[in-house]
Structures are given as C-alpha cells and as structure tokens.
Design an enzyme around this catalytic site. Structure first.
Site, PDB file in Angstrom:
ATOM      1  N   ILE A  75      41.552  31.164  48.703  1.00  0.00           N
ATOM      2  CA  ILE A  75      41.774  31.439  47.284  1.00  0.00           C
ATOM      3  C   ILE A  75      41.673  32.920  46.963  1.00  0.00           C
ATOM      4  CG2 ILE A  75      41.167  29.187  46.329  1.00  0.00           C
ATOM      5  CD1 ILE A  75      38.333  30.200  45.917  1.00  0.00           C
ATOM      6  N   GLY A  76      41.389  33.716  47.967  1.00  0.00           N
ATOM      7  CA  GLY A  76      41.339  35.145  47.685  1.00  0.00           C
ATOM      8  C   GLY A  76      40.910  35.920  48.910  1.00  0.00           C
TER       9      GLY A  76
ATOM     10  N   GLY B 179      39.382  40.103  50.008  1.00  0.00           N
ATOM     11  CA  GLY B 179      39.006  41.420  49.501  1.00  0.00           C
ATOM     12  C   GLY B 179      38.489  42.253  50.639  1.00  0.00           C
ATOM     13  N   GLY B 180      37.905  43.387  50.301  1.00  0.00           N
ATOM     14  CA  GLY B 180      37.399  44.281  51.316  1.00  0.00           C
ATOM     15  C   GLY B 180      36.434  43.578  52.254  1.00  0.00           C
ATOM     16  N   PHE B 181      35.693  42.676  51.697  1.00  0.00           N
ATOM     17  CA  PHE B 181      34.631  42.050  52.481  1.00  0.00           C
ATOM     18  C   PHE B 181      35.146  40.963  53.419  1.00  0.00           C
ATOM     19  CE2 PHE B 181      31.542  38.649  52.922  1.00  0.00           C
ATOM     20  CZ  PHE B 181      30.439  39.320  53.393  1.00  0.00           C
ATOM     21  N   GLY B 182      36.176  40.272  53.021  1.00  0.00           N
ATOM     22  CA  GLY B 182      36.658  39.185  53.859  1.00  0.00           C
ATOM     23  C   GLY B 182      37.520  38.213  53.065  1.00  0.00           C
TER      24      GLY B 182
ATOM     25  N   VAL C 167      38.147  34.505  51.054  1.00  0.00           N
ATOM     26  CA  VAL C 167      37.437  33.510  50.260  1.00  0.00           C
ATOM     27  C   VAL C 167      38.176  32.173  50.331  1.00  0.00           C
ATOM     28  CG1 VAL C 167      36.436  33.006  48.019  1.00  0.00           C
ATOM     29  CG2 VAL C 167      36.767  35.372  48.704  1.00  0.00           C
TER      30      VAL C 167
ATOM     31  N   ASP D 259      31.307  47.519  40.434  1.00  0.00           N
ATOM     32  CA  ASP D 259      32.699  47.172  40.712  1.00  0.00           C
ATOM     33  C   ASP D 259      33.220  46.201  39.652  1.00  0.00           C
ATOM     34  OD1 ASP D 259      35.091  47.354  41.977  1.00  0.00           O
ATOM     35  OD2 ASP D 259      34.591  45.982  43.614  1.00  0.00           O
TER      36      ASP D 259
END
Ligand SMILES: *[C@@H]1O[C@H](CO)[C@@H](O)[C@H](O)[C@H]1NC(C)=O
Ligand SMILES: *[C@@H]1O[C@H](CO)[C@@H](O)[C@H](O)[C@H]1NC(C)=O
Ligand SMILES: *[C@@H]1O[C@H](CO)[C@@H](O)[C@H](O)[C@H]1NC(C)=O
Ligand SMILES: *[C@@H]1O[C@H](CO)[C@@H](O)[C@H](O)[C@H]1NC(C)=O
Ligand SMILES: *[C@@H]1O[C@H](CO)[C@@H](O)[C@H](O)[C@H]1NC(C)=O
Ligand SMILES: *[C@@H]1O[C@H](CO)[C@@H](O)[C@H](O)[C@H]1NC(C)=O
Length: 828
Positions: A496-497, A499-502, A504, A614
């Site tokens: 579902i998404g 981002g920088g972190f990984g 989702v 953020d």
C-alpha cells in the site's frame, strides 16, 4: 453613580502603585491568558497580595452577569482583621450566572470564595444553593458557616464559561464573595499519566481532561504553610503534621538549594520551590536495629465521589549521591509504586523535582491513606523513604459525562467571536436569542450537559515517566512468522505504499485486526536508527490523532513496524491526483484540526516534547470516518536533544515542506513542524502539491506562491476550484491568516500548534454557521460545473452577496490564468 465610581478608582490608585512592583515581579513567572478575578457585589477593585480583584459593579470587560436577580451586599459589621475581599458579596435570589469570556482552550482553575456574614436582610450562613459550571453541577445543596475556598480544575474549550448559581428553596438564595477563573499551563494536568489504584488494578487512567477536579488537600510535606503569594498559581499549601499517623516515625528534611528543575519533569507550575525543598523522611535516630516501617498519612475525604486524583511530589533532597534511595509507595494499602528510584526518573540528577499521578478508587474508610516505606533494593544502611508534597482532588464527575451540548457550544463560539464583523452581527444576535432559549430550556430540564467538550486527548504526557515499574499497554514484539502470515508472505498485491524506509503492506493479524506492516530495508544503518526512533517515540504515546504502533519485529535482522491500519490512506490522495471524490471544506478543516491536535500533543504533551520533522500530506492518514491520524515518526526527535544531534543527522524532511530557517541554521525546533503544517494547510486549500517542478518557476513552490496571494488578500483566487463559492469568506480569511502565520520566515514569529488548533477551530465555526452541505451532497457535484468555476469563480458563489467579502477588485482573468495552470498540470 458615575462620580462615585471615579472617586473609588482614584482612591485605589496608590494601592495599585504599591502593588505594581510585586505584580511585575510575579508576572514574569506566569501570566494567565485568561485571568478573571472578580470581587462580587463590589464597585471597587480589591487588591489581594499581588493581584487585583475587579468589582463586578464596574462591569468589567469580558465578564457579564446574566439577568437573573441579584443584590450586592456589604458586611455591616466587619471585624478588624477581616479581609476586604470578603466584606462584599453578591446574593442571588433566582438562578443567575456569571459569564466569562475565554481566550485559551485548555485547563483552567476556577475558585469560588465564600465567606458568610450577616446583613439586615440576609444571614449568609443559612444560604443553600447549587452551582454549575457550563451546565455541569460542581456544588450541590451547598451552604457554609465559615470562610471556604472551593477550587476546581477543569478543561474549557468553548469561548464562554458560565457559572450558574441556583438557590434551593430551602433558603431561597445563593451567594458568593469572589471568583477566580484563570487559565493554567497545559502541563499542569496530563491526559494519560495517572495510574489507577484500587481493586481494579493496574491500568492507566486516560480520560483526565474530561474530569472536573475539586481540590480537597494540598500539602507541603515537611514544610510550612505556603500562601497564594508564594505560589505561581496562587495556591495554598498546608503542613502535613495533622495527617501524619505516627509523628515520631517521621523526620523533616530540608535544603536551602533551589530545586534542579531541568530534568525532573516538574516545574514551578507543578509546585513552588519550597514544596520540593522540604520533605518528611524516615526517622532512624533512635533505631538500634534496621527495623523497617512506613511513614503513613491519612487524608480524610468524603464519599460523595468514589474516585480521587492523587498527585505525589518528590524531590530527593536526602541522598548524598545518585541511586541510593529506593522506596515503595502505598495508597490505601495497595502498592502504588514499587522500588521508586528518583534518580532514574529524573535523568540522574539529585534534587530534581518530580510528581507522580494516581487515580484512587475509594474503599469505605473515608480516607486516602498514603504510605512510603523502604524498598528491598536499598542497602540495609541506607533504607529511607521520602515524600515532599501531596495533592488530593475529588473527581467531581468521574463517570465522565459525555458532551451533549457541543452544538450549543459551537453556537456560542460563533456568536461571541464574530462581533467584529458587522455583516454577521445580525446572525450573531439571532443566534444568541436562539441560544438563550435553548439554554433556558436546558436549565429547566437540568440536563447534565458539559459545556466544555474535552479536547479528545488533546494533551498527554510521557508514559515513560512511570518508568519500568508500571504496567503499560505498550507495543510488543511480534514473531516474524506471524507477520509473514498476516501479509501472505509479503504479497506484492498487498503493498500500500513505500518510502525511504521500506515497503508498507496491508496485513490482517490472526485476531482479524487490520494492520499496516512497514518492512525496512534490512541492514541499512540509517534505517535502523529511524526504526528504533519510531519504536521509542510511538511506544511512549497514544493519541486519537496519531497512528499507533501495534508491534514490531526485530527477528532475523528484520526491521518491521506494525501499525494500526488507517483505512482511507494519505490525505494527499484525497486532495489531488487520484480521482477520489473531493473533500468538502468542512471535512478538510476537520482533518486539519485533527492533525493539529495530534501534533499539538506531540509538541506539548510529552515531558520533553517531540518534533515530528516530516509533516506532509502523505504523512497524515485518514481513517474510515475521515479522522486524521499523523503517521511516520521515523525522523522524530525529542526536543531538547537537538543540539547534540543536529550536526550528525543533518537536515531531514521533505522538499516543499522544509522550514527555511531550519535549512539555514540547521537548528531544529517545534516551529519547523509549524512551517511544514502551514504548507499542508495551503495544500489542503489549493489542492496542489507542495512542489510541482513542472510549473512555471514562480509557481513551483506552493508555500511561496500561496503566501504571495494571501499577502495580496487574493487567496480566494487560487483555492481548489471545487471549493469556489463553498467557503465562507470569514472562514477562508481565518484559514489563510493561520497558514500565513505558520509560514513566517522566522520560527519565533510562528504560532504554536495550540494557537493553530484554536484558529482552525475558529475557521470551522465560522464556516459552520449557516447553511451547510453534507459531504455527500458536495461530492455529488456535477463534474461539468468545475470548468465554469475555474474561469469565473464568483459566478458560482452560492452564498450570495451578503457573505461575499467584496472589494478586492481582482479581475477574473488573473484567476482563470492561475486555474488554467492548475488544470494543465494536475489532471485531477
Ligand atoms: C440544603 O437543603 C437540602 C434540602 O433541600 C439539604 O438536604 C441540605 O443539607 C442543605 N444544605 C446545607 C448546607 O444546609
Ligand atoms: C421546593 O420547590 C419544589 C417545587 O419548586 C417543591 O416541589 C418542593 O416541595 C419544595 N421544597 C421545599 C423544602 O420547600
Ligand atoms: C475513557 O473514556 C472512554 C469513552 O470516552 C471509556 O470507554 C473509557 O472506559 C474511559 N476510560 C477510563 C479509564 O475511564
Ligand atoms: C511566602 O510569602 C510571604 C509573604 O507573603 C513571605 O514572607 C514568605 O517568606 C514566603 N515563604 C516562602 C517559603 O517563600
Ligand atoms: C528519640 O530520642 C530522643 C532523645 O534521645 C527522645 O526525645 C525521643 O522521644 C526519642 N524518640 C523516639 C521515637 O523514641
Ligand atoms: C507498609 O504499608 C504497606 C501497605 O499498608 C504494607 O503492605 C507494608 O507491609 C508496610 N511495610 C512495613 C515495613 O510496615
């Protein structure tokens, strides 16, 4: 009458001058934004210590006496040592009320002074009456025969606060000598702090802002009486001796050093210095053996309420060095805090003040019994236990009455603020008339409505304060296998998404809880830091408007965070670019208000405050009811640590939302979040991205572009075409001003999140007044209308001339140019 008033004023002038120096001195410490001090039944202003009580006959601004029926009374036989404030009284022979204008949402202190005297026609000792505060009963069938001060602490989040005095027919009249209504700092009472003590066991009481607290005991343990003059919030503290069960067991400890406020979490607002500079400790003087015993105090309470709020104040002024003092705290025989180690609670500083809150379920004994005694952890030679201060407050409405008068409160809000806008005066007047009628009906029905809607979990505090010793519902470790199962082994279709972190994933746990599973890129050092930061931050907080952490997984070098699943996803998707039905203006305002609440809590609720770092429309999620929840705490930092970390971590955040000052100076403050939030506000209003590199250069950066239009007073030219004609000009103006202030060049000029919240609520009230369309109706708008709206925004103004804010003289051409830019580049 006029002349008389003037004379009195002139006479009281020297007094005021005398008190000026004192006033100046203390006002530096704390000046409440709301500060109503009323001398009832008096034409003169009455100085008391360092404050001045204003005579209600002088018709002070922002306080009004409702029609009802009342008489001002003067004590005909004052004794020589009597206090001037208590020589006057207002007597009510019918239900009557004082109304106070409120400027600050939040916790307020309300004090009612009663000092009965006998006049020709009234013996105030025989009065019998009830008092309610914004519709909620705080004193019932009350009457006294000696001087009494009743103090209440409660949350007010409407702009009018009403104290209603209702005589019971037993006596036929009510009275009061003086009233104080003033705002107190938000960190006085915490939402989630208190641990529940009693047979119901070990949970945290989390509805504190819904409570009306009535002060019953306020004790300076081991110290002397402290008067309002000695206290930031003008409280009175009395010595503990009368409550101590075995006086010889206790020994007073005191220090001449002022407390070390930096690390404890308590401040001078919590209690004055002297409370923390004195204590009772175990008296070991005559002991030849290492006998163990408790110090015990019994504080009588009445059984009208089954629940009491108890705050214990501690400050280790007895230890020579850190980590020597461990002791147990008992309340009514239950262990309230085991092995309390003040050193670790106060970031390893001696003599650092700290308070701990409890909510106590009473037994039938009619006392709150507090004991402190040595812990097994302390070495035999150093067994000791201390207590510096005690506050016991009755939870007047501990059933947590739900707000039923919200609607009315909103009307009041609108009615009372718009005075300045001439065109709304008529509306306001009508509203007040309606309101009065509604209220009178309410009074008749005696509904238990609360006029201050608790700002749902609007404040809070660090759960870590309670340290390891207390059980908390905190996110736990989830086995990797469990997560594999929940996400169908990280099924790509469930993404579902990212981002920088990984990445989702959407997942469903075995108990059918929907979750969002964020799987970090394994092995990344940067990621690890953010992963841990997020666990730390999220396990400390719980808030309706913050996404909560369900658990995490660190197995097999995985970094997985499991969150509550927020159904409708990022706010951004609902604003542009996704084809989802547009949100109504009210929905947008409510979403902004929700997010602001969450952020306000982050900034002020925790002991140190947390900066999100953020904030953007993709980090504000919407649940199935469009309730905003702020997400993604990976970059969050506790406020005070920045000086140590900002060099190594560098500037983080997202382009278009970054605080220019933070960028320049690399210094992070909570005002950086305010800036980013200001960008979100314009994003919500204009329905375009914070940065759009495809646009002409002056349009690329939303913040700069929108600010220009706002400063020209032409914000209405660049709003989301869908909203054209649907926003009340006053609401838009308020919203625009708020966003503008958030985007101030320098952090110091930006408002706090609390101010932003208040202003957004105001904008919502301004919008809510009058004809409304439901979300359904609005989202059903025919798409063909939109182009027309873009070209000629005013043509569609359905609100008609009366509510248009005309006179800006802008041609439609500039508007259509702007909108055509939006059309080409957004393709909504
Ligand atoms: C006030 O009157 C009620 C009866 O109407 C009585 O129960 C109550 O005790 C009275 N209060 C005082 C303080 O006398
Ligand atoms: C007080 O007034 C109510 C009605 O207003 C009446 O029912 C009640 O009996 C009265 N009580 C006393 C003690 O006079
Ligand atoms: C807090 O309030 C909610 C509803 O408003 C209620 O369900 C919950 O039991 C309350 N918690 C406590 C500890 O009273
Ligand atoms: C409290 O205030 C009084 C003045 O009203 C002052 O004399 C006294 O020293 C103060 N006590 C403390 C403990 O600060
Ligand atoms: C401790 O000793 C002192 C003097 O030696 C005496 O006055 C006091 O009463 C004793 N206290 C206790 C609790 O025995
Ligand atoms: C202190 O009081 C608690 C609660 O009443 C009791 O359980 C404990 O045994 C007492 N400790 C001592 C040393 O008397």
């Amino acid at each position: 009458m006029e002349t008389k008033t003037k004379t009195t004023h002139t006479l009281s002038l020297p007094f005021s001058l005398l008190h000026l120096s004192l006033l100046l001195h203390l006002s530096i410490a704390f000046t409440p934004l709301d500060n109503h001090l009323i001398s009832c039944g008096s034409i003169a202003n009455t100085p008391v210590d360092n404050r001045v009580f204003v005579g209600d006959l002088t018709k002070p601004n922002s306080v009004s006496l409702s029609s009802g029926q009342s008489i001002s009374l003067t004590n005909p036989n004052p004794s020589s040592n009597s206090i001037p404030l208590y020589q006057k009284a207002r007597v009510f022979t019918r239900a009557s009320s004082y109304e106070f204008e409120i400027k600050k949402i939040g916790t307020h202190m309300v004090r009612l002074h009663f000092s009965p005297f006998i006049s020709q026609s009234y013996d105030l000792n025989t009065a019998n009456f009830s008092v309610s505060a914004n519709g909620f009963s705080i004193l019932s069938h009350f009457g006294i025969s000696s001087t009494v001060l009743k103090e209440f602490i409660l949350m007010i989040n409407v702009v009018k606060f009403e104290l209603l005095f209702v005589p019971t027919n037993q006596s036929g009249f009510a009275f009061v000598n003086a009233i104080e209504v003033f705002s107190v700092p938000d960190d006085l009472i915490f939402e989630y702090e208190a641990k529940l003590i009693g047979p119901n066991g070990d949970e945290v009481f989390d509805n504190m802002s819904k409570q009306i607290l009535e002060t019953v005991h306020r004790i300076n343990v081991g110290g002397s009486k402290l008067t309002p003059f000695n206290d930031t919030l003008w409280r009175t503290w009395i010595p503990d001796e009368d409550f101590l069960l075995l006086k010889s067991a206790a020994k007073i400890a005191s220090t001449t050093h002022t407390p070390n406020y930096e690390n404890g979490g308590a401040s001078r607002v919590s209690a004055p210095d002297n409370v923390y500079m004195t204590a009772q400790q175990m008296n070991r003087d005559n002991l030849t053996t290492n006998a163990e015993f408790n110090l015990t105090w019994d504080y009588p309470v009445d059984l009208e309420s089954a629940r009491y709020f108890v705050r214990l104040h501690f400050c280790d002024i007895v230890s020579q060095s850190l980590n020597l003092l461990y002791f147990n705290v008992f309340i009514n025989g239950f262990i309230a805090y085991k092995d309390l180690d003040l050193s670790s609670l106060t970031s390893h500083t001696l003599a650092s003040p700290r308070f701990i809150d409890f909510v106590v379920d009473l037994d039938n004994s009619g006392v709150v019994r507090i004991s402190v005694g040595p812990s097994d952890l302390s070495s035999l030679l150093r067994k000791n236990a201390i207590l510096n201060g005690v506050e016991i407050m009755k939870m007047v409405n501990f059933m947590g009455s739900e707000d039923r008068s919200k609607k009315i409160s909103n009307w009041v809000l609108v009615g009372s603020i718009v005075g300045g806008f001439a065109f709304l005066c008529v509306v306001a007047f009508t509203v007040l008339l309606i309101l009065r009628r509604v209220r009178q009906k309410q009074k008749l029905k005696k509904t238990e409505s609360m006029g201050w809607t608790p700002l749902q979990a609007h404040r809070g505090s660090s759960l870590s304060r309670l340290s390891e010793g207390t059980a908390l519902v905190s996110p736990g470790s989830i086995p990797f296998a469990e997560i594999q199962l929940a996400t169908n082994n990280f099924d790509k279709n469930l993404i579902i998404g990212s981002g920088g972190f990984g990445i989702v994933y959407k997942g469903v746990l075995r108990d059918n809880t929907k979750v969002a599973v964020k799987r970090g890129v394994p092995g990344s050092r940067q990621g690890l830091h953010e992963f841990q930061s997020e666990i730390t931050v999220l396990s400390k907080i719980r808030h309706h408007h913050l996404v909560s952490l369900v658990g995490f997984c660190e197995e097999q070098s995985e970094m997985i965070l499991v969150y509550e699943y927020v159904e409708k996803g990022p706010l951004k998707k609902h604003l542009y670019g996704s084809g989802l039905p547009p949100l109504s203006w009210k929905q947008r305002l409510e979403i902004c208000i929700g997010a602001a609440r969450g952020l306000h809590y982050l900034h002020t609720g925790l002991a140190q405050g947390i900066i999100h770092r953020d904030i953007k429309s993709t980090n504000i999620l919407l649940d199935e009811n469009y309730v905003a929840k702020v997400a993604d705490f990976g970059l969050s930092r506790p406020g005070p640590c920045l000086n140590e970390t900002h060099v190594s971590t560098g500037v983080k955040g997202s382009f278009g939302y970054l605080d220019p000052e933070y960028f320049r100076r690399q210094q992070l403050t909570d005002k950086s979040d305010i800036y980013s939030f200001g960008v979100v506000l314009f994003e919500v209003l204009c329905a375009r991205p914070a940065v759009d590199p495809l646009l002409a250069s002056e349009l690329v950066n939303l913040a700069e572009w929108a600010l220009e239009w706002q400063k020209k007073g032409l914000l209405d030219q660049i709003i989301d075409p869908y909203l054209v004609g649907k926003i009340k000009p006053t609401s838009l103006r308020k919203f625009g001003e708020t966003a503008e202030k958030c985007l101030a060049e320098y952090g110091a000029d930006r408002p706090t999140m609390g101010d932003v919240l208040w202003n957004l609520e105001y904008a919502l009230q301004l919008q809510g007044n009058g004809r409304q369309r439901g979300a359904h109706e609005e989202s059903g708008v025919n798409a063909q209308e939109l182009p027309a709206a873009r070209v000629v925004p005013r043509a569609l103004s359905s609100d008609g001339g009366i509510e248009r804010d005309d006179g800006d003289g802008v041609s439609d051409i500039s508007g259509s140019q702007v909108f055509s830019q939006l059309i080409t580049n957004e393709g909504r």
